[in-house]
Design a protein around this motif. Structure first.
Motif, mmCIF file in Angstrom:
data_model
loop_
_atom_site.group_PDB
_atom_site.id
_atom_site.type_symbol
_atom_site.label_atom_id
_atom_site.label_comp_id
_atom_site.label_asym_id
_atom_site.label_seq_id
_atom_site.Cartn_x
_atom_site.Cartn_y
_atom_site.Cartn_z
ATOM 1 N N ARG A 163 0.893 -1.157 0.090
ATOM 2 C CA ARG A 163 0.016 -0.094 0.018
ATOM 3 C C ARG A 163 0.799 1.202 -0.054
ATOM 4 O O ARG A 163 1.645 1.340 0.979
ATOM 5 C CB ARG A 163 -0.910 -0.074 1.228
ATOM 6 C CG ARG A 163 -1.714 1.086 1.082
ATOM 7 C CD ARG A 163 -2.811 1.148 2.327
ATOM 8 N NE ARG A 163 -3.817 0.191 2.288
ATOM 9 C CZ ARG A 163 -4.692 0.063 3.333
ATOM 10 N NH1 ARG A 163 -4.662 0.632 4.492
ATOM 11 N NH2 ARG A 163 -5.480 -0.923 3.210
ATOM 12 N N LEU A 164 0.739 2.092 -1.123
ATOM 13 C CA LEU A 164 1.701 3.167 -1.273
ATOM 14 C C LEU A 164 0.670 4.319 -1.601
ATOM 15 O O LEU A 164 1.258 5.405 -2.328
ATOM 16 C CB LEU A 164 2.699 3.006 -2.358
ATOM 17 C CG LEU A 164 3.783 2.228 -2.000
ATOM 18 C CD1 LEU A 164 4.274 1.515 -3.279
ATOM 19 C CD2 LEU A 164 4.898 2.871 -1.319
ATOM 20 N N ARG A 165 -0.442 4.327 -0.858
ATOM 21 C CA ARG A 165 -1.375 5.361 -1.149
ATOM 22 C C ARG A 165 -0.614 6.797 -0.719
ATOM 23 O O ARG A 165 -0.147 6.888 0.555
ATOM 24 C CB ARG A 165 -2.744 5.326 -0.170
ATOM 25 C CG ARG A 165 -3.357 3.870 -0.892
ATOM 26 C CD ARG A 165 -4.663 3.704 0.115
ATOM 27 N NE ARG A 165 -5.554 4.776 0.011
ATOM 28 C CZ ARG A 165 -6.669 4.561 -0.831
ATOM 29 N NH1 ARG A 165 -6.866 3.405 -1.775
ATOM 30 N NH2 ARG A 165 -7.559 5.549 -0.850
ATOM 31 N N GLU A 166 -0.999 8.009 -1.438
ATOM 32 C CA GLU A 166 -0.481 9.138 -1.215
ATOM 33 C C GLU A 166 1.087 9.236 -0.810
ATOM 34 O O GLU A 166 1.493 10.106 -0.391
ATOM 35 C CB GLU A 166 -1.456 9.911 -0.158
ATOM 36 C CG GLU A 166 -2.977 9.833 -0.666
ATOM 37 C CD GLU A 166 -3.765 10.448 0.463
ATOM 38 O OE1 GLU A 166 -3.460 11.631 0.701
ATOM 39 O OE2 GLU A 166 -4.458 10.011 1.122
ATOM 40 N N ALA A 167 1.546 8.275 -1.269
ATOM 41 C CA ALA A 167 3.181 8.167 -1.213
ATOM 42 C C ALA A 167 3.829 9.230 -1.812
ATOM 43 O O ALA A 167 3.292 9.659 -3.130
ATOM 44 C CB ALA A 167 3.822 6.961 -1.517
ATOM 45 N N ASN A 168 4.927 9.883 -1.391
ATOM 46 C CA ASN A 168 5.758 10.908 -2.374
ATOM 47 C C ASN A 168 6.764 10.246 -3.051
ATOM 48 O O ASN A 168 7.794 9.758 -2.241
ATOM 49 C CB ASN A 168 5.960 11.949 -1.309
ATOM 50 C CG ASN A 168 7.087 13.194 -2.239
ATOM 51 O OD1 ASN A 168 6.764 12.823 -3.481
ATOM 52 N ND2 ASN A 168 7.103 14.273 -1.688
ATOM 53 N N LEU A 169 6.674 10.120 -4.053
ATOM 54 C CA LEU A 169 7.496 9.158 -5.049
ATOM 55 C C LEU A 169 8.141 10.163 -6.022
ATOM 56 O O LEU A 169 8.776 9.606 -7.039
ATOM 57 C CB LEU A 169 7.170 7.865 -5.511
ATOM 58 C CG LEU A 169 6.419 7.005 -4.839
ATOM 59 C CD1 LEU A 169 5.585 5.825 -5.493
ATOM 60 C CD2 LEU A 169 7.516 6.396 -3.833
ATOM 61 N N THR A 170 8.243 11.469 -5.774
ATOM 62 C CA THR A 170 8.832 12.146 -6.859
ATOM 63 C C THR A 170 10.203 12.026 -7.084
ATOM 64 O O THR A 170 11.039 12.268 -5.900
ATOM 65 C CB THR A 170 8.694 13.781 -6.239
ATOM 66 O OG1 THR A 170 7.184 14.132 -5.819
ATOM 67 C CG2 THR A 170 9.050 14.815 -7.173
ATOM 68 N N LEU A 229 -1.014 2.532 -5.553
ATOM 69 C CA LEU A 229 -0.619 3.719 -5.645
ATOM 70 C C LEU A 229 -1.521 5.022 -5.835
ATOM 71 O O LEU A 229 -1.182 6.219 -6.335
ATOM 72 C CB LEU A 229 0.211 3.604 -6.982
ATOM 73 C CG LEU A 229 1.577 2.698 -6.914
ATOM 74 C CD1 LEU A 229 2.026 2.370 -8.130
ATOM 75 C CD2 LEU A 229 2.790 3.601 -6.224
ATOM 76 N N THR A 230 -2.805 4.683 -5.294
ATOM 77 C CA THR A 230 -3.788 5.652 -5.484
ATOM 78 C C THR A 230 -3.220 6.920 -4.682
ATOM 79 O O THR A 230 -3.173 7.334 -3.559
ATOM 80 C CB THR A 230 -5.258 5.265 -4.660
ATOM 81 O OG1 THR A 230 -5.456 4.153 -5.400
ATOM 82 C CG2 THR A 230 -6.433 6.164 -4.887
ATOM 83 N N GLY A 231 -3.461 8.168 -5.432
ATOM 84 C CA GLY A 231 -3.003 9.578 -4.756
ATOM 85 C C GLY A 231 -1.488 9.416 -4.856
ATOM 86 O O GLY A 231 -1.126 10.661 -4.324
ATOM 87 N N ALA A 232 -0.661 8.714 -5.209
ATOM 88 C CA ALA A 232 0.882 8.828 -5.036
ATOM 89 C C ALA A 232 1.152 9.903 -6.064
ATOM 90 O O ALA A 232 0.757 10.234 -7.062
ATOM 91 C CB ALA A 232 1.335 7.562 -5.506
ATOM 92 N N ARG A 233 2.576 10.621 -5.536
ATOM 93 C CA ARG A 233 2.924 11.559 -6.309
ATOM 94 C C ARG A 233 4.191 10.937 -7.261
ATOM 95 O O ARG A 233 4.996 10.538 -6.690
ATOM 96 C CB ARG A 233 3.342 12.830 -5.645
ATOM 97 C CG ARG A 233 2.392 13.726 -4.935
ATOM 98 C CD ARG A 233 2.906 15.033 -4.173
ATOM 99 N NE ARG A 233 3.075 14.457 -2.849
ATOM 100 C CZ ARG A 233 3.480 15.044 -1.801
ATOM 101 N NH1 ARG A 233 3.919 16.243 -2.271
ATOM 102 N NH2 ARG A 233 3.590 14.715 -0.571
ATOM 103 N N ALA A 266 -1.928 -2.757 -10.745
ATOM 104 C CA ALA A 266 -1.683 -1.797 -9.941
ATOM 105 C C ALA A 266 -2.584 -0.688 -9.791
ATOM 106 O O ALA A 266 -3.267 -0.545 -10.961
ATOM 107 C CB ALA A 266 -0.157 -1.050 -10.020
ATOM 108 N N ARG A 267 -2.954 -0.187 -8.885
ATOM 109 C CA ARG A 267 -4.124 1.013 -8.712
ATOM 110 C C ARG A 267 -3.380 2.275 -8.810
ATOM 111 O O ARG A 267 -2.563 2.651 -7.969
ATOM 112 C CB ARG A 267 -4.925 0.931 -7.642
ATOM 113 C CG ARG A 267 -6.083 -0.333 -7.476
ATOM 114 C CD ARG A 267 -6.621 -0.330 -6.423
ATOM 115 N NE ARG A 267 -5.912 -1.447 -5.375
ATOM 116 C CZ ARG A 267 -6.461 -1.353 -4.121
ATOM 117 N NH1 ARG A 267 -7.837 -0.933 -3.849
ATOM 118 N NH2 ARG A 267 -5.579 -2.373 -3.395
ATOM 119 N N LEU A 268 -3.592 3.042 -9.908
ATOM 120 C CA LEU A 268 -3.064 4.355 -10.022
ATOM 121 C C LEU A 268 -4.096 5.329 -10.571
ATOM 122 O O LEU A 268 -5.209 5.143 -10.821
ATOM 123 C CB LEU A 268 -1.883 4.493 -11.091
ATOM 124 C CG LEU A 268 -0.809 3.477 -10.926
ATOM 125 C CD1 LEU A 268 -1.067 2.364 -11.797
ATOM 126 C CD2 LEU A 268 0.591 3.947 -11.109
#
Length: 231
Positions: A158-165, A179-183, A197-199
């Motif tokens: 679960r990487l929801r709203e994670a900052n992957l910039t 990855l819902t809401g991930a940057r 994956a969910r994006l």
């Protein structure tokens, strides 16, 4: 410096630490010391605690800067707002433990294993993460800006709203990851596996997805994010 010679267990020892809701009472306690099995504001800087086994321990705003926690094993432990700057956590093993809103700055994480753990809201800066093993973990709101995770297995996480910039995720396995809401601005996903994956469509538009493996649903989202009309 607190007494680091022994292993102190919480009274109940039953908290798995995987709930993503931070304990309200803990969050409002601004003192230091140990109360009801909760260690608050303790100073573990430069402590040598390698090879220890901790079960059911709870830490709030504790400072582990430069501590030697190599080969540490935790089970059902909780760390809230703790500082692991330059801490040696190499070859440590963590099961059903929570590291919530913790700071990992230049932390040594070689061959660390997290299983069934929560890393909710934690920040990783200049940490070597490519040999880390993450299984059934919650990385919601985690910051991994500019991290190098080439070839890392992040499947099912679960990487929801994670900052992957700016994160390097080339050849990473992200199958079934949330990855819902991930940057993903500037994120490199070249040759990564995103099947299942969910994006979000805007995130797909911001990432470099050359050669990324996707399923049909993600392909449609990707096309829509780039202004294409799929009939």
């Amino acid at each position: 410096m607190c007494d680091c010679g022994g292993v102190r267990s919480s009274e109940s020892g039953t908290d798995t630490g995987t709930d993503t809701d931070t304990d309200t009472d803990i969050g409002t306690d601004t003192g230091t010391g140990t109360t009801n099995g909760v260690e608050t504001g303790e100073d573990y800087r430069d402590a040598v605690l390698s090879g220890q086994r901790w079960e059911g321990r709870r830490f709030v705003r504790c400072d582990f800067t430069d501590a030697d926690l190599r080969e540490l094993t935790t089970s059902g432990c909780t760390f809230d707002h703790c500082d692991f700057t330059r801490t040696d956590l190499g070859e440590s093993v963590h099961r059903s433990s929570a590291f919530r809103t913790c700071t990992f700055d230049r932390t040594m994480l070689g061959d660390v294993s997290w299983t069934g753990c929560s890393l909710l809201g934690s920040v990783f800066v200049h940490c070597g993460l490519r040999t880390v093993t993450l299984t059934d973990c919650d990385l919601t709101l985690v910051s991994l800006t500019d991290a190098v995770l080439r070839g890392t297995d992040l499947s099912g996480l679960r990487l929801r709203e994670a900052n992957l910039t700016g994160t390097d995720l080339r050849r990473a396995n992200l199958r079934e990851a949330d990855l819902t809401g991930a940057r993903l601005a500037g994120t490199t996903l070249t040759d990564a596996d995103l099947r299942g994956a969910r994006l979000d469509a805007p995130a797909l538009a911001a990432a470099d997805m050359s050669g990324t493996r996707v399923d049909v649903d993600t392909a449609v989202l990707f096309a829509a994010a780039h202004g294409l009309v799929v009939n």
